[in-house]
Design an enzyme around this catalytic site. Structure first.
Site, PDB file in Angstrom:
ATOM      1  N   LYS A 141       0.734  -1.168  -0.057  1.00  0.00           N
ATOM      2  CA  LYS A 141       0.170  -0.180   0.453  1.00  0.00           C
ATOM      3  C   LYS A 141       0.707   0.924   0.173  1.00  0.00           C
ATOM      4  O   LYS A 141       0.609   2.344  -0.703  1.00  0.00           O
ATOM      5  CB  LYS A 141      -0.780  -0.078   1.286  1.00  0.00           C
ATOM      6  CG  LYS A 141      -1.885  -0.983   1.514  1.00  0.00           C
ATOM      7  CD  LYS A 141      -2.753  -1.048   2.234  1.00  0.00           C
ATOM      8  CE  LYS A 141      -2.394  -1.219   3.940  1.00  0.00           C
ATOM      9  NZ  LYS A 141      -1.630  -2.439   3.833  1.00  0.00           N
ATOM     10  N   GLU A 181       2.047   6.767  11.252  1.00  0.00           N
ATOM     11  CA  GLU A 181       2.311   5.924  10.633  1.00  0.00           C
ATOM     12  C   GLU A 181       4.019   5.868  11.133  1.00  0.00           C
ATOM     13  O   GLU A 181       4.373   6.356  12.448  1.00  0.00           O
ATOM     14  CB  GLU A 181       3.365   6.932   9.717  1.00  0.00           C
ATOM     15  CG  GLU A 181       2.291   7.122   8.622  1.00  0.00           C
ATOM     16  CD  GLU A 181       2.869   5.628   7.076  1.00  0.00           C
ATOM     17  OE1 GLU A 181       3.259   5.924   6.813  1.00  0.00           O
ATOM     18  OE2 GLU A 181       1.683   5.331   7.720  1.00  0.00           O
ATOM     19  N   ARG A 182       5.163   5.046  11.169  1.00  0.00           N
ATOM     20  CA  ARG A 182       6.172   4.654  12.021  1.00  0.00           C
ATOM     21  C   ARG A 182       7.141   6.261  11.443  1.00  0.00           C
ATOM     22  O   ARG A 182       7.107   6.895  10.769  1.00  0.00           O
ATOM     23  CB  ARG A 182       7.070   3.682  11.601  1.00  0.00           C
ATOM     24  CG  ARG A 182       6.046   2.595  11.757  1.00  0.00           C
ATOM     25  CD  ARG A 182       6.914   1.097  10.891  1.00  0.00           C
ATOM     26  NE  ARG A 182       5.692   0.123  11.241  1.00  0.00           N
ATOM     27  CZ  ARG A 182       5.237  -0.648  10.389  1.00  0.00           C
ATOM     28  NH1 ARG A 182       4.763   0.262   9.229  1.00  0.00           N
ATOM     29  NH2 ARG A 182       4.129  -1.754  10.397  1.00  0.00           N
TER      30      ARG A 182
END
Length: 472
Positions: free
Chosen positions: A162, A188-189
């Site tokens: 993705k 998000e990381r």
């Protein structure tokens, strides 16, 4: 934010949720911003979520609350959180309350700001044109075309591609459509945000992109509101600058998760599968504002994590209901190396209509789907008895379906450092011509490897000729 401040004080702290007391008649409105003026740094920004009684409100804090104690003074700011907007935010990475997170210069003190909570444009203002938004990605443009001013989402479990597809779309659409891009990274990381910033800088499109991150290590309130902050920036460029905007959100499911965390902290009883009872309205608050007006549009492409690959999950099903195009990523195709791993049968678009895309595009897409569907029906027979047991007609259909599936793979610009293969952007006409030629039998005698990870059919033809001549 406005400085018309009503004073109050903290009376309870429950992690990211705190209760504040104000004098009678001085309660701030729901969704208004409140500044918590503690002595451990700059004021904390919180948002009013509940009125508990005539004196107390419950707040969700968008920053860390470690060290916060009862009795700390607070100020009601008289308006919702206001995101900075305009050209000054392009090329910058902001957090959910609009502060720079890229260690760059501070934003100008007089920068224009826009509330993150706003109604959707009235129906009379919304544009009615149905225009294709070309991406240069073969399988997307052919089977699940995007609508300018519409909403598309990529659905898939963990590790099916993705984020790579989102990054490729940023690059190709900024280069092809020369508009503004706004990226919302929800949950998000930190590593992913850093890699995206470097990628955009190296590709030269960062100057036309604004990034808003509510990272995985931040409180749920920040992740919950990062999407609305990005949306406010996009709405400014659409409404005030009359620019076409590409709004990319990675990941909408993390937005839902953050809302579920906040809902639990607020003490609300969970609904189906443990989700918040306000699931539908929270998704609608984000999605219904993404639309086109008379001469400018916000086109949104979103990544949606599918928990345990379960497409009946309530959050996934609710997001589906707001979309114009659905791009479903298949774990089975990813395991076979078919990238982008877009499932040609499960993906769909409201734009795939002969009156909108033309009879040639529609018929080619239908023929591609029918051929691949027939192949999948025969797969169990092939596994049990072998392809030799099929009729001549079925063997031809299987061959062409396998060629089509390989032709719809494509090397991306953003994956060059990992694969060494130069990226390809393919025009829709070349995609249609290539698929029609394969359906008509032009590639029946070719090796499947000749069509794997190529651009148009001419490149595949050259690869096949080299292969027959004994070249690489």
């Amino acid at each position: 934010m406005t400085e018309a401040a009503t004073p109050g004080r903290i009376v309870a702290v429950h992690g990211s949720v705190v209760d504040a007391a104000f004098a009678d008649g001085g309660l701030p409105a729901i969704n208004d911003a409140v500044a918590i003026e503690w002595d451990l740094g700059p004021p904390l920004i919180a948002e009013v979520e509940q009125h508990l009684d005539a004196q107390r409100v419950r707040l969700v804090v968008l920053q860390g609350t470690g060290g916060l104690r009862r009795g700390t003074p607070v100020r009601a700011l008289g308006a919702p959180i206001r995101a900075p907007v305009g050209d000054a935010v392009l090329g910058r990475l902001l957090n959910a309350i609009g502060e720079p997170s890229d260690r760059g210069a501070r934003l100008p003190a007089d920068i224009a700001r826009r509330p993150i909570h706003a109604p959707a444009p009235a129906l009379a203002r919304q544009g009615a044109a149905r225009e294709i938004f070309h991406t240069g990605i073969k399988v997307v443009d052919l089977l699940s075309p995007l609508v300018k001013g519409g909403k598309a989402a990529m659905f898939g479990g963990a590790g099916v591609g993705k984020t790579v597809l989102i990054m490729e779309l940023i690059r190709t659409t900024v280069e092809r459509h020369s508009g503004i891009s706004v990226f919302a990274g929800i949950g998000e990381r930190s590593r992913e945000g850093h890699e995206l910033l470097l990628e955009l800088r190296e590709s030269g499109v960062l100057a036309r992109t604004a990034l808003v991150f509510g990272q995985m290590n931040e409180p749920p309130g920040a992740r919950w509101r990062a999407g609305l902050t990005a949306l406010a920036i996009a709405e400014h460029f659409r409404d005030s600058a009359r620019e076409n905007v590409l709004l990319l959100i990675d990941n909408v499911y993390r937005h839902v998760q953050a809302g579920a965390e906040v809902s639990g902290l607020l003490g609300r009883l969970p609904s189906r599968v443990g989700y918040q009872p306000t699931l539908a309205s929270e998704i609608a608050e984000l999605e219904e504002r993404i639309t086109s007006v008379a001469d400018a549009a916000i086109t949104s492409i979103q990544a949606v994590y599918v928990p345990a690959d379960d497409f009946t999950d309530p959050a996934v099903a609710e997001i589906f209901s707001h979309l114009d195009s659905s791009i479903v990523l298949s774990r089975e195709m990813a395991s076979e190396g078919m990238y982008p791993a877009v499932d040609p049968l499960a993906s769909s678009s409201s734009l795939l209509d002969p009156r909108l895309v033309g009879p040639q595009h529609f018929q080619t897409a239908e023929d591609v789907r029918r051929t691949i569907a027939h192949y999948r029906e025969l797969q169990e027979v092939i596994a049990l008895l072998g392809i030799e047991e099929l009729s001549e007609t079925d063997r031809t259909a299987v061959k062409r379906a396998r060629l089509l599936m390989r032709f719809l793979t494509q090397p991306f610009m953003v994956t060059v450092p990992f694969t060494g293969k130069p990226g390809r952007t393919v025009e829709l006409e070349s995609t249609l011509a290539g698929c029609r030629a394969i359906l008509d039998g032009a590639a029946d005698g070719w090796a499947e490897s000749s069509l794997y990870m190529v651009g148009d059919l001419d490149e595949a033809r050259q690869r096949e000729a080299r292969s027959k001549a004994g070249g690489p």
